[in-house]
Design an enzyme around this catalytic site. Sequence first.
Site, PDB file in Angstrom:
ATOM      1  N   CYS A 135       0.828  -1.198   0.000  1.00  0.00           N
ATOM      2  CA  CYS A 135       0.000   0.000   0.000  1.00  0.00           C
ATOM      3  C   CYS A 135       0.865   1.251   0.000  1.00  0.00           C
ATOM      4  CB  CYS A 135      -0.920  -0.019   1.228  1.00  0.00           C
ATOM      5  SG  CYS A 135      -1.915   1.468   1.385  1.00  0.00           S
ATOM      6  N   CYS A 138      -0.429   4.079   2.203  1.00  0.00           N
ATOM      7  CA  CYS A 138      -0.156   3.872   3.631  1.00  0.00           C
ATOM      8  C   CYS A 138       1.314   4.105   3.956  1.00  0.00           C
ATOM      9  CB  CYS A 138      -0.479   2.431   4.043  1.00  0.00           C
ATOM     10  SG  CYS A 138      -1.997   1.761   3.387  1.00  0.00           S
ATOM     11  N   ASP A 139       2.207   3.632   3.118  1.00  0.00           N
ATOM     12  CA  ASP A 139       3.611   3.503   3.537  1.00  0.00           C
ATOM     13  C   ASP A 139       4.627   4.340   2.776  1.00  0.00           C
ATOM     14  OD1 ASP A 139       2.847   1.704   5.477  1.00  0.00           O
ATOM     15  OD2 ASP A 139       3.049  -0.032   4.171  1.00  0.00           O
TER      16      ASP A 139
END
Length: 313
Positions: A135, A138-139
């Site tokens: 992701c 997300c990251d």
Amino acid sequence: MSKVYDVIVLGGGPAGLAAGIYAGRARLSTLIIEKGQDGGQIAITDEIENYPGQTIEGESGASLAARMAEQAAKFGAERASDVIKEVSLEGKIKTLTGSKGVYEGKTVIIATGAFPRPIGCDNEGKFVGKGISFCATCDAAFFEDFEVYVVGGGDSAVEEALYLTKFARKVTIIHRRDELRAAKSIQEKAFANDKIHFMWDTVVESVDGDGLLSSMVVRNKKNGERTTITADEEDGMFGLFGFIGYLPKSELFEGQIDLDGGYIVTDADMKTNVDGVFAAGDIRVKSLRQVVTAAADGAIAAVQAGKYIEDSE
Ligand code: NAP
């Protein structure tokens, strides 16, 4: 006679737990069934920094999920740890049969999630959340000025690679063929981006590192040549993002609920084609799969489940 719950929530990720909070708080008798650890995909996410209000420095996904579970319990949602093998969703009372018991509810909220297809290399599990991610939203921020590799050649891989260039100093797309599957317009952007590089006809065979991901072996499919890629000494690690498709957890519902590419079709109220059955979170056909959208789906599904019960009594 077994208890008939107002709401049975299947899945203890953010969508299921949010549904549990809203259903419990509405005084609906609620059971959340989860087969393993709470949190779904975020159970293995090291840090969540984009969920509104989540500003606790370094809090893991598992810890955030544990707080959601506590909140659901506070509002009276009951829990069962079981693997559901069979469901019968038509009719007024829905039945879910698990390895440990049979559960009955007036409504069911399906929040079983979807999981990224693993890259399929040796040692992969050891480095998820420690260099391997599925992701970028997300990251990506954790890889500010690092080198990252992206596996895949579809729209997701190329779009996410473009997104990653905002953070990483170099992004290399590793694709198993010598041409991308992504839409031409997206490809053009990638080819024009100086930060994006390509390794064609290549697959990742294994990953390694001392705690964090710092080396991997890739193989050229055409000539069989293997190359070991190691992290820049100063960095000590690199990122490896897998975007080779998702696997929705919907096998249980095939033939009973309308699916599209394995994802459950709902309307804006999270209603499926079966009365009293709702779906929430990543299992749904939707455009953004994030904790915040999963939680929102869960809230809507629970409120709609309450309305359905009221209207049918
Ligand atoms: P996808 O289109 O199915 O692409 C998956 C990619 O991963 C393909 O390039 C495939 O290679 C590769 N792949 C599959 N299995 C692999 C394996 N075991 N090892 C290595 N590589 C593997 O998946 P997606 O990119 O996630 O997109 C899913 C759907 O969402 C698509 O319909 C896509 O168009 C859509 N989408 C649209 C947008 C947009 O419109 N902006 C953005 C994201 C996604 P091959 O090419 O060799 O098969």
